[in-house]
Enzyme design. Structure first.
Site, PDB file in Angstrom:
ATOM      1  N   TYR A  18       0.837  -1.207   0.000  1.00 12.67           N
ATOM      2  CA  TYR A  18       0.000   0.000   0.000  1.00 12.67           C
ATOM      3  C   TYR A  18       0.873   1.259   0.000  1.00 12.67           C
ATOM      4  CZ  TYR A  18      -3.130   3.651   1.550  1.00 12.67           C
ATOM      5  OH  TYR A  18      -3.823   4.845   1.655  1.00 12.67           O
ATOM      6  N   GLU A  41     -11.495   4.839   4.115  1.00 14.88           N
ATOM      7  CA  GLU A  41     -11.015   5.743   5.171  1.00 14.88           C
ATOM      8  C   GLU A  41     -12.089   5.914   6.237  1.00 14.88           C
ATOM      9  OE1 GLU A  41      -8.042   6.662   5.695  1.00 14.88           O
ATOM     10  OE2 GLU A  41      -7.052   6.495   3.769  1.00 14.88           O
ATOM     11  N   TRP A  49      -5.425   1.103  10.200  1.00 10.96           N
ATOM     12  CA  TRP A  49      -5.534   1.069   8.748  1.00 10.96           C
ATOM     13  C   TRP A  49      -5.251  -0.327   8.200  1.00 10.96           C
ATOM     14  CZ3 TRP A  49      -8.113   2.834   5.096  1.00 10.96           C
ATOM     15  CH2 TRP A  49      -7.678   2.900   3.782  1.00 10.96           C
TER      16      TRP A  49
END
Length: 189
Positions: A18, A41, A49
């Site tokens: 990522y 998000e 995350w």
């Protein structure tokens, strides 16, 4: 030779991929991807995350590959089915916000021609490149993320607070917050 990365990146391959391939890379002309990142998000609120990244494929499956036109038509039965889906975060408010955001997203597309035109208009289609030396220097929110959050909320979006908006800006390359030691820093000396 090991590449030096931002301090928040663990050794987890999902995080590394990522960071290296998405975070801070400007995303233009791809409304579906922008919608995906806005939703992910928001799903991350209160969680790590990496928890969301590891469930990303499940989210794509559960939410029809983040196609706003499909999601905007979800029924209460679909919400109930999503509440039973162990592959995603089963938070009713977050699930319902995806539908609400898909409807608002479509309205923005109608008004501006695309979500891309709307969101990138906040930075004149030019990424903000910062020169943070340490991860601790990177802000969680900025005046601009507060402005974007306020505008999105006015347009009917939810789970789009200033911190979520700043994370979205980082994720989609509206801002490049790779620290100066990172091999992806856009602003080496």
């Amino acid at each position: 030779m090991n590449k030096e990365r931002c301090a928040w990146v663990s050794e987890d391959p999902v995080y590394i991929a990522y960071h290296d391939k998405e975070w801070g890379h400007p995303v233009f002309d791809d409304d579906r991807y922008l919608f995906e990142m806005l939703i992910l998000e928001g799903a991350q609120a209160g969680l790590s995350w990496v928890t969301i990244l590891k469930r990303r494929e499940n989210y794509r499956r559960a939410f029809d590959n983040f196609e706003p036109a499909i999601i905007a038509g979800y029924s209460e039965e679909k919400v109930e089915a999503l509440m039973q889906d162990e592959g995603i975060i089963r938070n009713r408010r977050k699930i319902e916000s995806v539908i609400k955001n898909a409807i608002a997203f479509e309205q923005v597309q109608k008004e501006f021609g695309s979500f891309d035109q709307y969101i990138w208009g906040f930075v004149d289609r030019t990424p903000i490149v910062n020169r943070w030396e340490k991860h601790e220097d990177v802000p969680a929110q900025t005046d601009l993320s507060k402005q974007i959050s306020k505008d999105l909320k006015k347009r009917g979006f939810s789970f789009v607070g200033p911190v979520i908006c700043y994370s979205f800006m980082q994720a989609t390359g509206m801002v490049n917050d790779h620290t100066t030691n990172c091999f992806l820093s856009g602003n080496k000396k």
